[in-house]
Design an enzyme around this catalytic site. Structure first.
Site, PDB file in Angstrom:
ATOM      1  N   LYS A  22      23.936 -48.169  14.891  1.00 57.42           N
ATOM      2  CA  LYS A  22      24.615 -47.889  16.135  1.00 57.42           C
ATOM      3  C   LYS A  22      23.554 -47.243  17.073  1.00 57.42           C
ATOM      4  CE  LYS A  22      27.612 -45.141  14.319  1.00 57.42           C
ATOM      5  NZ  LYS A  22      27.204 -45.447  13.055  1.00 57.42           N
ATOM      6  N   ARG A  70      16.916 -36.435   8.530  1.00 58.76           N
ATOM      7  CA  ARG A  70      18.062 -35.683   8.906  1.00 58.76           C
ATOM      8  C   ARG A  70      18.561 -34.865   7.842  1.00 58.76           C
ATOM      9  NH1 ARG A  70      21.957 -39.283  12.644  1.00 58.76           N
ATOM     10  NH2 ARG A  70      23.590 -38.738  11.106  1.00 58.76           N
ATOM     11  N   ARG A 127      29.980 -39.183   3.687  1.00 59.58           N
ATOM     12  CA  ARG A 127      30.149 -39.978   5.221  1.00 59.58           C
ATOM     13  C   ARG A 127      30.701 -41.149   5.179  1.00 59.58           C
ATOM     14  NH1 ARG A 127      24.143 -39.177   7.247  1.00 59.58           N
ATOM     15  NH2 ARG A 127      24.928 -40.307   8.930  1.00 59.58           N
ATOM     16  N   ARG A 171      35.935 -41.578  16.321  1.00 56.48           N
ATOM     17  CA  ARG A 171      35.666 -41.674  15.222  1.00 56.48           C
ATOM     18  C   ARG A 171      37.260 -41.700  14.353  1.00 56.48           C
ATOM     19  NH1 ARG A 171      30.388 -40.419  14.487  1.00 56.48           N
ATOM     20  NH2 ARG A 171      29.418 -40.553  12.652  1.00 56.48           N
ATOM     21  N   ARG A 195      15.687 -43.804   6.777  1.00 52.81           N
ATOM     22  CA  ARG A 195      15.515 -43.556   8.377  1.00 52.81           C
ATOM     23  C   ARG A 195      14.620 -42.216   8.307  1.00 52.81           C
ATOM     24  NH1 ARG A 195      20.569 -42.990  11.585  1.00 52.81           N
ATOM     25  NH2 ARG A 195      21.338 -41.358   9.696  1.00 52.81           N
TER      26      ARG A 195
HETATM   27  P1  AP5 Z   1      20.614 -46.143  12.853  1.00 54.92           P
HETATM   28  O1  AP5 Z   1      20.609 -47.052  14.148  1.00 54.92           O
HETATM   29  O2  AP5 Z   1      19.771 -44.822  13.154  1.00 54.92           O
HETATM   30  O3  AP5 Z   1      22.416 -46.143  12.427  1.00 54.92           O
HETATM   31  P2  AP5 Z   1      23.480 -45.280  13.125  1.00 54.92           P
HETATM   32  O4  AP5 Z   1      24.620 -46.450  12.842  1.00 54.92           O
HETATM   33  O5  AP5 Z   1      23.234 -44.868  14.264  1.00 54.92           O
HETATM   34  O6  AP5 Z   1      23.673 -44.284  11.849  1.00 54.92           O
HETATM   35  P3  AP5 Z   1      24.114 -42.624  11.971  1.00 54.92           P
HETATM   36  O7  AP5 Z   1      23.728 -42.467  10.609  1.00 54.92           O
HETATM   37  O8  AP5 Z   1      23.359 -41.895  12.977  1.00 54.92           O
HETATM   38  O9  AP5 Z   1      25.358 -42.715  12.127  1.00 54.92           O
HETATM   39  P4  AP5 Z   1      26.611 -41.728  11.910  1.00 54.92           P
HETATM   40  O10 AP5 Z   1      27.581 -42.281  12.601  1.00 54.92           O
HETATM   41  O11 AP5 Z   1      26.675 -41.244  10.448  1.00 54.92           O
HETATM   42  O12 AP5 Z   1      25.920 -40.530  12.686  1.00 54.92           O
HETATM   43  P5  AP5 Z   1      26.169 -39.536  13.784  1.00 54.92           P
HETATM   44  O13 AP5 Z   1      24.933 -38.936  14.387  1.00 54.92           O
HETATM   45  O14 AP5 Z   1      26.892 -40.532  14.879  1.00 54.92           O
HETATM   46  O15 AP5 Z   1      19.910 -47.109  11.734  1.00 54.92           O
HETATM   47  C1  AP5 Z   1      19.952 -46.452  10.624  1.00 54.92           C
HETATM   48  C2  AP5 Z   1      18.634 -46.793   9.844  1.00 54.92           C
HETATM   49  O16 AP5 Z   1      18.537 -48.243   9.609  1.00 54.92           O
HETATM   50  C3  AP5 Z   1      17.209 -46.646  10.722  1.00 54.92           C
HETATM   51  O17 AP5 Z   1      16.425 -45.970  10.052  1.00 54.92           O
HETATM   52  C4  AP5 Z   1      17.128 -47.956  11.507  1.00 54.92           C
HETATM   53  O18 AP5 Z   1      15.608 -48.108  11.697  1.00 54.92           O
HETATM   54  C5  AP5 Z   1      17.438 -49.016  10.361  1.00 54.92           C
HETATM   55  N1  AP5 Z   1      18.161 -50.266  10.824  1.00 54.92           N
HETATM   56  C6  AP5 Z   1      18.935 -50.259  11.927  1.00 54.92           C
HETATM   57  N2  AP5 Z   1      19.312 -51.501  12.284  1.00 54.92           N
HETATM   58  C7  AP5 Z   1      18.677 -52.311  11.102  1.00 54.92           C
HETATM   59  C8  AP5 Z   1      18.733 -53.656  10.678  1.00 54.92           C
HETATM   60  N3  AP5 Z   1      19.613 -54.417  11.519  1.00 54.92           N
HETATM   61  N4  AP5 Z   1      18.171 -54.115   9.752  1.00 54.92           N
HETATM   62  C9  AP5 Z   1      17.468 -52.990   8.902  1.00 54.92           C
HETATM   63  N5  AP5 Z   1      17.445 -51.799   9.275  1.00 54.92           N
HETATM   64  C10 AP5 Z   1      17.867 -51.229  10.172  1.00 54.92           C
HETATM   65  O19 AP5 Z   1      26.974 -38.506  13.141  1.00 54.92           O
HETATM   66  C11 AP5 Z   1      26.682 -37.679  12.307  1.00 54.92           C
HETATM   67  C12 AP5 Z   1      27.537 -36.477  12.059  1.00 54.92           C
HETATM   68  O20 AP5 Z   1      28.132 -35.852  13.218  1.00 54.92           O
HETATM   69  C13 AP5 Z   1      29.071 -36.967  11.543  1.00 54.92           C
HETATM   70  O21 AP5 Z   1      28.912 -37.124  10.160  1.00 54.92           O
HETATM   71  C14 AP5 Z   1      29.877 -35.778  11.818  1.00 54.92           C
HETATM   72  O22 AP5 Z   1      29.793 -34.707  11.176  1.00 54.92           O
HETATM   73  C15 AP5 Z   1      29.647 -35.764  13.266  1.00 54.92           C
HETATM   74  N6  AP5 Z   1      30.194 -36.124  14.526  1.00 54.92           N
HETATM   75  C16 AP5 Z   1      29.559 -37.157  15.177  1.00 54.92           C
HETATM   76  N7  AP5 Z   1      30.357 -37.707  16.093  1.00 54.92           N
HETATM   77  C17 AP5 Z   1      31.629 -37.303  15.718  1.00 54.92           C
HETATM   78  C18 AP5 Z   1      32.829 -37.510  16.212  1.00 54.92           C
HETATM   79  N8  AP5 Z   1      33.261 -38.340  17.167  1.00 54.92           N
HETATM   80  N9  AP5 Z   1      33.914 -36.941  15.584  1.00 54.92           N
HETATM   81  C19 AP5 Z   1      33.787 -35.924  14.623  1.00 54.92           C
HETATM   82  N10 AP5 Z   1      32.492 -35.733  14.085  1.00 54.92           N
HETATM   83  C20 AP5 Z   1      31.364 -36.220  14.510  1.00 54.92           C
END
Ligand code: AP5
Ligand code: ZN
Length: 219
Positions: free
Chosen positions: A13, A163, A174, A91, A130
């Site tokens: 994402k 992270r 997660r 979410r 990552r």
């Molecule tokens: P990356 O692009 O970083 O993936 P991502 O989908 O953004 O993953 P996240 O782990 O950041 O998502 P998340 O939803 O768990 O975290 P968030 O910060 O929102 O890619 C991942 C890796 O793969 C990278 O190294 C990249 O280079 C590689 N990659 C990407 N595309 C690729 C491909 N096509 N092929 C190969 N490699 C690839 O949330 C974190 C925490 O915050 C949650 O757990 C929760 O506690 C809280 N939170 C956030 N939003 C909310 C909400 N709305 N409600 C409640 N709690 C929330």
């Protein structure tokens, strides 16, 4: 253009959000990034969010919804014609319903809910590999997107970090929470005919090209 990006942790994402927002000139609003910024600055919101994030749990809906509603009042959103890309929000079904209500107040609705579809067994490898630059927030991967020098950001030569919530046990939690609370949003947006399913298993450039094909229709 108003977009939400759906997909499990590690689906790509953040990676795709950056490219979409640069191409279409809309603000990238990542709730995870906002929480991490608040944690870094030890704000009351950051202290509260940390309790949940460190365990891989979701931050309570009311906190997140209020935060997003405030963020959508900022000038960059208004300058983009009330345009935005939300990454990591909604979410839960509660959050998705709240977003509908926020948009309705502006007489607007979402254009697309883009779902990055990646099999769950790939995610742990993606997330645990990552690495992030603390200075410019660029994201790398030890196998799929290597920096030119191991562990160093290409853009500003800052050492990369991992992270806290990217440890294997926390990632597993997660993913479990995603399946339980976030996966139902695919049906929620299917029912509203907003869902666009994209194969997130492809190379990142091909993922973006598939998204472009859809978005260019409303450019
Ligand atoms: P990356 O692009 O970083 O993936 P991502 O989908 O953004 O993953 P996240 O782990 O950041 O998502 P998340 O939803 O768990 O975290 P968030 O910060 O929102 O890619 C991942 C890796 O793969 C990278 O190294 C990249 O280079 C590689 N990659 C990407 N595309 C690729 C491909 N096509 N092929 C190969 N490699 C690839 O949330 C974190 C925490 O915050 C949650 O757990 C929760 O506690 C809280 N939170 C956030 N939003 C909310 C909400 N709305 N409600 C409640 N709690 C929330
Ligand atoms: Zn950097």
């Amino acid at each position: 253009m108003r977009i939400v990006l759906l997909g499990p942790p590690g689906a790509g994402k953040g990676t795709q959000a950056k490219r979409i927002c640069e191409t279409y000139n809309i603000p990238h609003i990542s709730t995870g990034d906002i929480f991490r910024e608040n944690m870094k600055n030890d704000t009351p919101l950051g202290i509260k969010a940390k309790e949940y994030m460190a365990q891989g749990l979701l931050v309570p809906d009311e906190l997140v919804v209020d935060m997003v509603e405030d963020r959508l009042k900022h000038e960059d959103v208004l300058n983009a014609g009330y345009g935005y890309l939300l990454d990591g929000f909604p979410r839960t079904v509660f959050q998705a319903a709240a977003l509908c209500a926020i948009n309705a107040k502006k007489d607007c609705e979402l254009d697309f809910a883009i779902n990055l579809d990646v099999p769950l067994d790939i995610l742990i490898e993606r997330v645990s590999g990552r690495r992030i630059c603390p200075k410019c927030a660029a994201t790398y991967h030890i196998k799929y997107k290597k920096p030119l020098v191991d562990g160093i950001c290409d853009l500003d030569k800052t050492p990369l970090y991992q992270r806290d919530d990217d440890k294997k046990e926390t990632v597993e939690k997660r993913i479990e929470i995603y399946q339980d609370q976030t996966f139902p949003l695919i049906t929620f947006y299917e029912d509203k005919q907003k869902i666009i399913n994209i194969n997130g298993l492809q190379h990142m450039t091909d993922v973006f090209n598939d998204i472009e094909k859809v978005l260019s229709g409303v450019r």
